[in-house]
Scaffold this active site. Structure first.
Site, PDB file in Angstrom:
ATOM      1  N   ASP A  22       0.727  -1.135  -0.052  1.00  0.00           N
ATOM      2  CA  ASP A  22      -0.105   0.052  -0.172  1.00  0.00           C
ATOM      3  C   ASP A  22       0.951   1.292   0.168  1.00  0.00           C
ATOM      4  O   ASP A  22       2.022   1.316   0.575  1.00  0.00           O
ATOM      5  CB  ASP A  22      -0.759  -0.147   1.280  1.00  0.00           C
ATOM      6  CG  ASP A  22      -2.032   0.954   1.238  1.00  0.00           C
ATOM      7  OD1 ASP A  22      -2.346   1.228   0.130  1.00  0.00           O
ATOM      8  OD2 ASP A  22      -2.579   1.116   2.096  1.00  0.00           O
ATOM      9  N   HIS A  39       2.938   2.911  -8.979  1.00  0.00           N
ATOM     10  CA  HIS A  39       2.557   1.342  -9.251  1.00  0.00           C
ATOM     11  C   HIS A  39       3.829   0.823  -9.857  1.00  0.00           C
ATOM     12  O   HIS A  39       4.202  -0.240  -9.610  1.00  0.00           O
ATOM     13  CB  HIS A  39       1.314   1.129 -10.112  1.00  0.00           C
ATOM     14  CG  HIS A  39      -0.121   1.570  -9.247  1.00  0.00           C
ATOM     15  ND1 HIS A  39      -0.242   1.173  -8.095  1.00  0.00           N
ATOM     16  CD2 HIS A  39      -1.026   2.067  -9.859  1.00  0.00           C
ATOM     17  CE1 HIS A  39      -1.464   1.777  -7.465  1.00  0.00           C
ATOM     18  NE2 HIS A  39      -1.894   2.433  -8.850  1.00  0.00           N
ATOM     19  N   LEU A 132      11.513 -19.877  -2.678  1.00  0.00           N
ATOM     20  CA  LEU A 132      10.470 -19.207  -2.266  1.00  0.00           C
ATOM     21  C   LEU A 132       8.991 -19.687  -3.119  1.00  0.00           C
ATOM     22  O   LEU A 132       9.043 -19.704  -4.153  1.00  0.00           O
ATOM     23  CB  LEU A 132      10.547 -17.607  -2.206  1.00  0.00           C
ATOM     24  CG  LEU A 132       9.460 -16.852  -1.989  1.00  0.00           C
ATOM     25  CD1 LEU A 132       9.436 -16.689  -0.539  1.00  0.00           C
ATOM     26  CD2 LEU A 132       9.699 -15.468  -2.384  1.00  0.00           C
TER      27      LEU A 132
HETATM   28  C1  FPP Z   1      -2.176   0.266  -3.173  1.00  0.00           C
HETATM   29  O1  FPP Z   1      -1.646   1.398  -3.130  1.00  0.00           O
HETATM   30  C2  FPP Z   1      -1.731  -0.679  -4.265  1.00  0.00           C
HETATM   31  C3  FPP Z   1      -2.462  -1.271  -5.262  1.00  0.00           C
HETATM   32  C4  FPP Z   1      -3.744  -1.511  -5.273  1.00  0.00           C
HETATM   33  C5  FPP Z   1      -1.717  -1.886  -6.472  1.00  0.00           C
HETATM   34  C6  FPP Z   1      -0.526  -2.523  -6.113  1.00  0.00           C
HETATM   35  C7  FPP Z   1       0.284  -2.952  -7.396  1.00  0.00           C
HETATM   36  C8  FPP Z   1       1.410  -3.251  -7.443  1.00  0.00           C
HETATM   37  C9  FPP Z   1       2.393  -2.753  -6.564  1.00  0.00           C
HETATM   38  C10 FPP Z   1       1.958  -3.497  -8.816  1.00  0.00           C
HETATM   39  C11 FPP Z   1       1.871  -4.987  -8.852  1.00  0.00           C
HETATM   40  C12 FPP Z   1       2.705  -5.397  -9.694  1.00  0.00           C
HETATM   41  C13 FPP Z   1       2.750  -6.924 -10.034  1.00  0.00           C
HETATM   42  C14 FPP Z   1       3.684  -7.196 -11.197  1.00  0.00           C
HETATM   43  C15 FPP Z   1       2.295  -7.961  -9.132  1.00  0.00           C
HETATM   44  P1  FPP Z   1      -2.603   2.589  -3.348  1.00  0.00           P
HETATM   45  O2  FPP Z   1      -2.540   2.754  -4.869  1.00  0.00           O
HETATM   46  O3  FPP Z   1      -3.968   2.373  -2.858  1.00  0.00           O
HETATM   47  O4  FPP Z   1      -1.896   3.827  -2.611  1.00  0.00           O
HETATM   48  P2  FPP Z   1      -2.325   5.012  -2.062  1.00  0.00           P
HETATM   49  O5  FPP Z   1      -3.396   4.366  -0.640  1.00  0.00           O
HETATM   50  O6  FPP Z   1      -1.281   5.673  -1.259  1.00  0.00           O
HETATM   51  O7  FPP Z   1      -3.480   5.735  -2.868  1.00  0.00           O
END
Ligand code: FPP
Length: 237
Positions: A22, A39, A132
């Protein structure tokens, strides 16, 4: 020689760490960048942390990449996460050389056909890896998972008296895996957000203000140190 020999106690690794990745959006906002850039940075951190977990000999890592609720986000943001997933899957060969076994958990049905094909290729291609076990949760929701398990159990025709907690566990996406014993959520939020809600019944939790793209192996090390100081009683004394 000193009479007081310093004891070094081996640290205990959790068996299964689950991470809620997050804070990507806030990381991008702080830099006046689009959320998609957050992201991209988050995906880099994901690869770095997965490789690190493999290096230290962790058995299971489960990451929350996209929830059943995330479809509510703007279309271009959903697209950007799906494209990152595509890129990662196309690049999966790199992970294979790390001896990481990859599995996707969640309802994969609504995903684009090319993504589903790449997922199958990645899972098949890494199934003999002995390092893993990496689970990537996509279109995952804990309630959805439990609902799905109940449907499967009813369809199997098992009688109500024969249903045990194990029956439920065996019908989740995480069947045959140890429950997560350590859940990490960065970015200053203190919620489970429908993540592994059945499996995390006895997990320890670790929260941090660090935003996911800034999360480094040193933060994971700190979390594992803290885990080592927890007194896990599982309801006993
Ligand atoms: C939450 O942060 C994050 C997500 C909903 C997406 C997570 C995805 C990735 C880390 C990329 C994954 C990629 C692969 C290849 C598995 P948020 O967007 O809610 O952040 P915020 O709370 O600051 O708005």
């Amino acid at each position: 020689m000193s009479l007081f020999k310093k004891e070094t106690v081996a640290r205990k690794l959790p068996r299964h760490i689950a991470i809620i990745m997050d804070g990507n959006g806030r990381w991008a906002k702080k830099r006046s960048m689009p959320r998609s850039a957050g992201h991209v940075a988050g995906a880099k951190t994901f690869k770095n942390i997965a490789r690190y977990c493999n290096k230290i000999g962790l058995e299971y890592l489960t990451v929350y990449a996209f929830s059943t609720e995330n479809w509510k986000r703007p279309k271009d943001e959903v697209e950007s996460i799906m494209n990152l997933l595509r890129d990662y899957l196309k690049d999966a060969e790199n992970f294979k050389s790390d001896n990481i076994r990859v599995k996707f958990i969640g309802n994969l049905e609504p995903l684009a056909d090319d993504i589903k094909e790449l997922i199958k290729k990645d899972e098949d291609g890494s199934k003999d890896a002995t390092g893993l076990n990496l689970n990537i949760a996509i279109n995952y929701g804990g309630r959805d998972e439990i609902t799905n398990a109940v449907k499967q159990i009813v369809k199997s025709g098992i009688s109500a008296e024969d249903i045990t907690e194990q029956t439920i566990s065996d019908n989740l996406f995480t069947a045959n895996m140890p429950d997560p014993d350590f859940i990490i959520r960065p970015s200053g939020e203190y919620r489970l957000s429908n993540y592994l809600i059945w499996q995390s019944a006895y997990a320890e939790y670790w929260f941090s203000d660090v935003l996911w793209p800034d999360f480094k192996p040193k933060h994971l090390e700190k979390a594992i140190d803290d885990f080592n100081h927890r007194n896990r009683r599982f309801g006993g004394v």
